[in-house]
Scaffold this active site. Structure first.
Site, PDB file in Angstrom:
ATOM      1  N   GLU A 239       0.849  -1.195   0.000  1.00 55.36           N
ATOM      2  CA  GLU A 239       0.000   0.000   0.000  1.00 55.36           C
ATOM      3  C   GLU A 239       0.883   1.242   0.000  1.00 55.36           C
ATOM      4  O   GLU A 239       2.041   1.187   0.432  1.00 55.36           O
ATOM      5  CB  GLU A 239      -0.900   0.009   1.230  1.00 55.36           C
TER       6      GLU A 239
ATOM      7  N   LYS B  64       2.608   4.446   1.313  1.00 56.59           N
ATOM      8  CA  LYS B  64       2.937   4.896   2.673  1.00 56.59           C
ATOM      9  C   LYS B  64       2.544   6.360   2.786  1.00 56.59           C
ATOM     10  O   LYS B  64       3.233   7.233   2.287  1.00 56.59           O
ATOM     11  CB  LYS B  64       4.427   4.707   2.970  1.00 56.59           C
TER      12      LYS B  64
ATOM     13  N   ASP C  42       2.044  10.025   4.042  1.00 58.15           N
ATOM     14  CA  ASP C  42       2.872  10.924   4.845  1.00 58.15           C
ATOM     15  C   ASP C  42       1.939  11.782   5.700  1.00 58.15           C
ATOM     16  O   ASP C  42       1.654  12.933   5.400  1.00 58.15           O
ATOM     17  CB  ASP C  42       3.732  11.808   3.931  1.00 58.15           C
TER      18      ASP C  42
ATOM     19  N   TYR D 243      -5.530   1.395   7.669  1.00 63.11           N
ATOM     20  CA  TYR D 243      -4.631   0.376   7.113  1.00 63.11           C
ATOM     21  C   TYR D 243      -4.509  -0.879   7.978  1.00 63.11           C
ATOM     22  O   TYR D 243      -3.847  -1.839   7.583  1.00 63.11           O
ATOM     23  CB  TYR D 243      -3.237   0.965   6.916  1.00 63.11           C
TER      24      TYR D 243
ATOM     25  N   LYS E  47       3.667  -5.728   3.880  1.00 66.45           N
ATOM     26  CA  LYS E  47       3.329  -6.532   5.055  1.00 66.45           C
ATOM     27  C   LYS E  47       3.093  -7.983   4.645  1.00 66.45           C
ATOM     28  O   LYS E  47       2.472  -8.242   3.600  1.00 66.45           O
ATOM     29  CB  LYS E  47       2.053  -6.004   5.729  1.00 66.45           C
TER      30      LYS E  47
ATOM     31  N   LYS F 243      11.050   3.190   1.222  1.00 72.12           N
ATOM     32  CA  LYS F 243      10.895   4.626   0.987  1.00 72.12           C
ATOM     33  C   LYS F 243      11.412   5.074  -0.375  1.00 72.12           C
ATOM     34  O   LYS F 243      12.270   4.439  -0.983  1.00 72.12           O
ATOM     35  CB  LYS F 243      11.607   5.403   2.101  1.00 72.12           C
TER      36      LYS F 243
ATOM     37  N   CYS G 168      20.283  47.242 -12.846  1.00 77.10           N
ATOM     38  CA  CYS G 168      20.562  45.948 -13.469  1.00 77.10           C
ATOM     39  C   CYS G 168      22.001  45.549 -13.163  1.00 77.10           C
ATOM     40  O   CYS G 168      22.925  46.337 -13.406  1.00 77.10           O
ATOM     41  CB  CYS G 168      20.351  46.032 -14.977  1.00 77.10           C
TER      42      CYS G 168
ATOM     43  N   CYS H  19      23.949  45.613 -16.933  1.00 76.59           N
ATOM     44  CA  CYS H  19      24.185  46.822 -17.735  1.00 76.59           C
ATOM     45  C   CYS H  19      24.077  48.116 -16.945  1.00 76.59           C
ATOM     46  O   CYS H  19      24.406  49.193 -17.444  1.00 76.59           O
ATOM     47  CB  CYS H  19      23.220  46.871 -18.912  1.00 76.59           C
TER      48      CYS H  19
ATOM     49  N   CYS I 113      14.749  44.743 -16.346  1.00 81.43           N
ATOM     50  CA  CYS I 113      15.715  45.662 -16.938  1.00 81.43           C
ATOM     51  C   CYS I 113      15.102  46.162 -18.246  1.00 81.43           C
ATOM     52  O   CYS I 113      14.789  45.350 -19.125  1.00 81.43           O
ATOM     53  CB  CYS I 113      17.042  44.961 -17.210  1.00 81.43           C
TER      54      CYS I 113
ATOM     55  N   CYS J 130      20.668  45.148 -23.199  1.00 73.89           N
ATOM     56  CA  CYS J 130      21.390  44.691 -22.001  1.00 73.89           C
ATOM     57  C   CYS J 130      22.160  43.411 -22.300  1.00 73.89           C
ATOM     58  O   CYS J 130      21.617  42.457 -22.873  1.00 73.89           O
ATOM     59  CB  CYS J 130      20.401  44.451 -20.871  1.00 73.89           C
TER      60      CYS J 130
END
Length: 685
Positions: free
Chosen positions: A124, A126, A128, A239, A303, A327, A421, A424, A439, A444
């Site tokens: 399944e 995992k 978080d 679960y 499992k 993981k 800038c 330039c 700018c 430039c």
């Protein structure tokens, strides 16, 4: 431990073990009690693994109060304590296939099974989130608690009752009896979109954002005022079970398929597999789907399916022998901001960038992260010297999620956006309603160099040999003052550049000449008009057919093109109203640029469909350039990425493939040759 045994353990090992225990205990407190971690999960896992390895090597050092012997952290004093009749243990972690295969071998050795025996598992995602236990007596919810230290949790019953996906009373489907007592275990979580909205709301109120959905879920569930929890968009997947009276389960799969019949949500992606190899394949599948899921997962849980084997396998100090968490590589890590610089983009946008202490995230070494704009820096209060949480998901550019202010020393320096800038020296401007400084100088250096690089890129004019260094050299030498100047250069002009001999000069000159024959869509993309990417350029070319029609198009005409929004339409309209841009277009015309007729997406596709598939190319292709192959994949609805990961569906291998081929083999990805690729896209080899 005897005195002479103590002497055999190096003093530095004892010191390191004590140091690790103190660090882990502190981080447990931050994570479990305050819901405000100051290191990433990856760093925490590394500390715990190091301590486990040292204790395995020197078992004399193991003490009952070592973090390796416990699950979480004692319940907070603000909550009533709830004992778990059956401990809610943590799971051992694995980060490689080798470790998962060893887990399978360990189980077989423990059960005295032959090496080639197949053990059935359930797998399944995992989640978080936050582990909880809810108790139902005669079908009614009576207690809800957190995992706590695994043996005693926090009473959050009133908060649990505000989660709409947790029934206050179980119901039975068909002839299935309800148990007199059921301790159901699950993971409370927050969906990505809800997390994003919550953080935006908190920031608008001047409140600190949550680092990730897990912290948001934990912080919401552990509110002293249930009214606050009720306003938070929490969800749950169950679960497993603890104590059950009045019903007997024989397998984990039976648990997962029975709980929904009583009204308890189970993740629909759970699966039963025949052996450990199918479990590993499921891990690869979930890693590919990870970014598409509406919630965060950080791996899978494996499992043993047969519950009678659970009793034989038993448990260790803090984890069961019958289960494992496999993981994924972390997408969030902590690192330090060494400096903040600004970059001038080809459209004149001046963007702040964090220079980071190099760190691995998502399998890639990251040393820079975008800070987006000045408002973002101010909102997150990012300073030079700060320790920050950095995130990289999929192929997304790394970004700073939040500052870990608890690690500040007082030496951090606030960042101030420059007034001029950096390239330039022109005074930067910021238009009303925009978050970006720009700018205004079209000549430039910074813009021109980046524009040249973009113009010559494979998806644009595909000028081989014109990379960053050559672009800089051309501008430094004054040979190019706008992109159209490229087409007026002679071989002898290139000989002025550092590192250019006659052959290299001729090659670049010829590459530029070849690029004069292109398609309208590639040319439009090459011009670097704001909001005009490859797809928008193709839409424009297919709709208007020629450059003159686009030049004369009104704002209404442009907005009527399917797929082109108001922002893009206005940017295109303004670009073709700029006198300097029109002069550049005239220079291109006089230089002899011509446009080939291009096929529509429909003509290219010819019934083929690569929608949802991701490709990586490595090695040289005989029939086309890699960029052409990329465009064909995109035209058929597919996606091309430059990095090899489990999210990739096909790795196309040409001549002399590089390290991507080796990595693809190691990951067990589908590898095809050029002939097979051509067959997929409906072309003859």
């Amino acid at each position: 431990m005897a005195a002479d045994e103590k002497k055999t353990i190096p003093p530095e090992v004892i010191e390191r073990v004590n140091q690790l225990r103190k660090e882990i205990e502190y981080h447990n407190y931050r994570y479990y009690v305050l819901d405000s971690p100051v290191i990433s999960d990856a760093e925490y896992d590394a500390l715990m693994r190091e301590l486990k390895e040292l204790e395995a090597k020197y078992p004399e050092l193991i003490t009952p109060d070592s973090p390796t012997q416990r699950v979480g952290y004692p319940p907070a004093k603000e909550f009533r304590q709830v004992p778990h009749y059956i401990p809610m243990l943590s799971l051992d972690d694995a980060f490689s296939e080798k470790e998962v295969l060893e887990f399978d071998k360990r189980i077989k050795r423990f059960l005295n099974l032959p090496k080639d025996a197949e053990i059935e598992y359930t797998v399944e995602p995992k989640m978080d989130g936050v582990a909880v236990e809810v108790v139902y007596e005669n079908g009614s919810l009576t207690v809800g608690s957190t995992r706590g230290d695994g043996y005693t949790g926090e009473d959050v019953t009133n908060n649990i009752k505000t989660i709409k996906s947790i029934p206050l009373r179980l119901f039975s489907e068909g002839d299935l009896p309800l148990p007199q007592l059921l301790e159901a275990r699950g993971e409370v979580f927050m969906r990505k979109e809800d997390f994003k909205k919550l953080n935006e709301e908190r920031l608008s109120k001047g409140e600190p954002p949550f680092a990730n959905p897990r912290n948001a879920a934990a912080g919401s569930l552990r509110q002293l005022d249930p009214n606050v929890t009720a306003k938070r968009p929490l969800d749950v997947f169950f679960y497993g079970v603890g104590r059950v009276e009045g019903y007997e389960f024989k397998s984990q799969w039976e648990i997962l398929t029975t709980l929904p019949k009583w009204g308890l949500k189970v993740n629909p992606m759970v699966r039963k597999v025949k052996n450990i190899h199918e479990a590993i394949a499921y891990h690869h599948e979930m890693e590919r789907k990870r970014e598409e899921l509406p919630y965060e997962i950080d791996g899978i849980v494996i499992k043993v399916n047969d519950l009678s084997l659970w009793e034989k396998l038993g448990t260790k100090a803090r984890s069961p022998r019958y289960a494992l968490a496999y993981k994924f590589p972390p997408t969030q890590v902590t690192t330090q901001v060494l400096d903040i610089i600004v970059q001038v983009g080809r459209t004149g946008a001046v963007t702040p960038v964090a220079i980071l202490k190099p760190v691995q995230v998502g399998g890639v070494v990251v040393s820079r992260a975008t800070l987006h704009n000045e408002d973002e820096i101010r909102r997150k209060d990012i300073r030079i010297g700060d320790w920050v949480l950095v995130q990289r998901a999929g192929d997304v550019i790394p970004e700073v999620v939040m500052v870990i202010k608890e690690r500040r020393t007082g030496n951090e320096k606030p960042f101030k956006m420059p007034e001029k800038c950096p390239v330039c020296g022109s005074k930067l401007i910021r238009k009303p309603g925009e978050a970006v400084w720009r700018c205004p100088n079209k000549g430039c250096y910074g813009q021109l160099v980046r524009h040249l690089i973009h113009f010559a890129s494979r998806a644009a004019m595909d000028i081989e040999g014109l990379g960053t260094k050559v672009a800089q050299a051309l501008v430094d030498a004054g040979l190019v003052q706008d992109i159209a100047d490229l087409y007026y250069l002679k071989v002898e002009d290139f000989l002025q550049l550092p590192g250019f001999a006659l052959k290299k000069a001729r090659n670049l000159y010829e590459a530029i000449q070849r690029s004069k024959k292109t398609t309208l869509s590639r040319f439009l993309y090459a011009l670097g008009i704001r909001h005009v990417g490859e797809v928008t350029a193709q839409l424009l070319a297919q709709h208007f057919k020629n450059l003159e029609t686009i030049k004369k198009a009104s704002l209404t005409d442009l907005m009527s093109v399917p797929g082109i929004g108001p922002e893009a339409a206005r940017a295109i309209w303004e670009w073709f109203r700029n006198e300097r841009n029109l002069q550049t277009l005239e220079k291109f015309r006089k230089a002899g640029l011509t446009f080939e007729e291009e096929k529509t997406v429909e003509e290219v596709a010819e019934g083929k469909n690569l929608a949802g598939l991701t490709f990586v190319f490595t090695g040289a292709l005989k029939s086309m350039s890699r960029e052409e192959a990329k465009r064909k994949v995109q035209a058929l609805g597919g996606r091309v990425t430059s990095s090899v990961s489990r999210n990739v569906d096909y790795v196309v291998v040409g001549e002399n493939p590089g390290s991507k081929y080796d990595r693809a083999r190691a990951l067990g990805l589908k590898i095809i040759n050029e002939e097979e690729f051509l067959h997929m896209i409906g072309e003859k080899p």
